[in-house]
Design an enzyme around this catalytic site. Structure first.
Site, mmCIF file in Angstrom:
data_model
loop_
_atom_site.group_PDB
_atom_site.id
_atom_site.type_symbol
_atom_site.label_atom_id
_atom_site.label_comp_id
_atom_site.label_asym_id
_atom_site.label_seq_id
_atom_site.Cartn_x
_atom_site.Cartn_y
_atom_site.Cartn_z
ATOM 1 N N SER A 56 38.106 1.230 -20.623
ATOM 2 C CA SER A 56 38.693 0.219 -19.735
ATOM 3 C C SER A 56 37.942 -1.098 -19.835
ATOM 4 O O SER A 56 36.774 -1.133 -20.205
ATOM 5 C CB SER A 56 38.655 0.700 -18.284
ATOM 6 O OG SER A 56 39.270 1.960 -18.163
HETATM 7 N N1 SAH Z 1 36.836 6.056 -18.075
HETATM 8 C C1 SAH Z 1 36.994 5.911 -19.515
HETATM 9 C C2 SAH Z 1 38.351 5.382 -19.904
HETATM 10 C C3 SAH Z 1 39.232 6.504 -20.120
HETATM 11 S S1 SAH Z 1 40.847 6.251 -20.777
HETATM 12 C C4 SAH Z 1 35.901 5.065 -20.110
HETATM 13 O O1 SAH Z 1 35.108 4.481 -19.352
HETATM 14 O O2 SAH Z 1 35.818 4.992 -21.337
HETATM 15 C C5 SAH Z 1 41.607 7.637 -19.980
HETATM 16 C C6 SAH Z 1 41.114 8.985 -20.421
HETATM 17 O O3 SAH Z 1 41.783 9.928 -19.611
HETATM 18 C C7 SAH Z 1 41.447 9.353 -21.865
HETATM 19 O O4 SAH Z 1 40.272 9.674 -22.531
HETATM 20 C C8 SAH Z 1 42.382 10.539 -21.723
HETATM 21 O O5 SAH Z 1 42.218 11.512 -22.749
HETATM 22 C C9 SAH Z 1 41.960 11.088 -20.379
HETATM 23 N N2 SAH Z 1 42.916 11.965 -19.717
HETATM 24 C C10 SAH Z 1 44.267 11.878 -19.657
HETATM 25 N N3 SAH Z 1 44.777 12.889 -18.941
HETATM 26 C C11 SAH Z 1 43.722 13.635 -18.514
HETATM 27 C C12 SAH Z 1 43.591 14.822 -17.727
HETATM 28 N N4 SAH Z 1 44.636 15.462 -17.201
HETATM 29 N N5 SAH Z 1 42.355 15.316 -17.527
HETATM 30 C C13 SAH Z 1 41.261 14.703 -18.023
HETATM 31 N N6 SAH Z 1 41.325 13.583 -18.779
HETATM 32 C C14 SAH Z 1 42.536 13.057 -19.012
#
Ligand code: SAH
Length: 230
Positions: free
Chosen positions: A71
């Site tokens: 993000s």
């Molecule tokens: N917080 C992260 C940004 C993550 S992007 C950072 O600082 O880099 C969103 C993430 O959510 C992705 O990696 C995706 O694989 C994950 N995601 C999507 N659905 C999910 C679920 N049901 N459980 C866990 N992770 C999930």
């Protein structure tokens, strides 16, 4: 700016980080001192893909592989601030991704738990967090729409992917007084950032913060797999 000044600027990560704090966070209203301190401490360049370090302090999301993104700094800071954290809060993040937001949260509270569904990202985030010494972050591979029940309740839950609705398991795993910050939207790539407060055993209050654009939250209480990009 002269050539020598430019070269100096290009290499000076600490200066870039300070510009990020001033131009992207302070200028846009981030005021929580603990959040600002955490954003100063965590090296975002260590969480982006190799070759993208130069872009680490721009206020944009960046690809981290598997169709997912880290993000933008403002969003990480804004979400952390919206959680209204105190040091003893038990915090759960859904969507570990690169591990960056979890690292930032780990500078604000004693213990952070974070769940990620994509195995490669779990592995990379664990390695990175360990290498950088963030020993108070615990990463679980699994479907985060189900939360992490073994360690519930949580004082703060943050979801960094867009959900179709409020996942019931996450509401259940909030402590009374706890806050859930989550992007919710009727389409997989456009959401309203929402803060839900559990004000009583069976009573929740929800407020809209602002429109956001996250990758979809995929799981039992999220979107189906077919909504995944790429
Ligand atoms: N917080 C992260 C940004 C993550 S992007 C950072 O600082 O880099 C969103 C993430 O959510 C992705 O990696 C995706 O694989 C994950 N995601 C999507 N659905 C999910 C679920 N049901 N459980 C866990 N992770 C999930």
């Amino acid at each position: 700016m002269g050539m020598r000044m430019k070269a100096f600027f290009g290499k000076n990560i600490a200066l870039r980080r300070e510009i990020m704090i001033n131009d992207h966070l302070l200028a846009r209203g981030i005021r929580d001192q603990a959040v600002l301190k955490a954003m100063r401490e965590v090296p975002r360049e260590a969480f982006v893909a190799a070759g993208m370090e130069e872009l680490a302090y721009e206020d944009h999301p960046l690809p981290i592989g598997e169709g997912q993104t880290i993000s933008q700094p403002y969003m990480v800071a804004y979400m952390a601030e919206s959680l209204e954290l105190s040091p003893a809060d038990r915090v759960l993040e859904i969507g570990t991704g690169s591990g960056y937001a979890a690292a930032v949260l780990s500078r604000i509270v004693d213990t952070v738990r974070t769940v990620e569904r994509i195995a490669v990202l779990v592995e990379n985030a664990r390695k990175r967090l360990e290498m950088l010494g963030y020993t108070n972050v615990h990463v679980l591979e699994g479907d985060g729409t189900l939360g992490w029940p073994e360690h519930a309740p949580y004082d703060a839950i943050v979801v960094t992917a867009g959900a179709p609705d409020l996942p019931r398991p996450l509401l259940m795993q909030l402590s009374v007084g706890g806050r859930l910050v989550i992007p919710v939207g009727a389409t997989p790539y456009l959401q309203m950032l929402v803060r839900v407060r559990r004000v009583g055993e069976g009573e929740y209050r929800s407020e809209d913060l602002f429109p956001v654009r996250f990758v979809p939250l995929i799981g039992a209480a999220g979107w189906r797999e077919s909504h995944e990009a790429g």
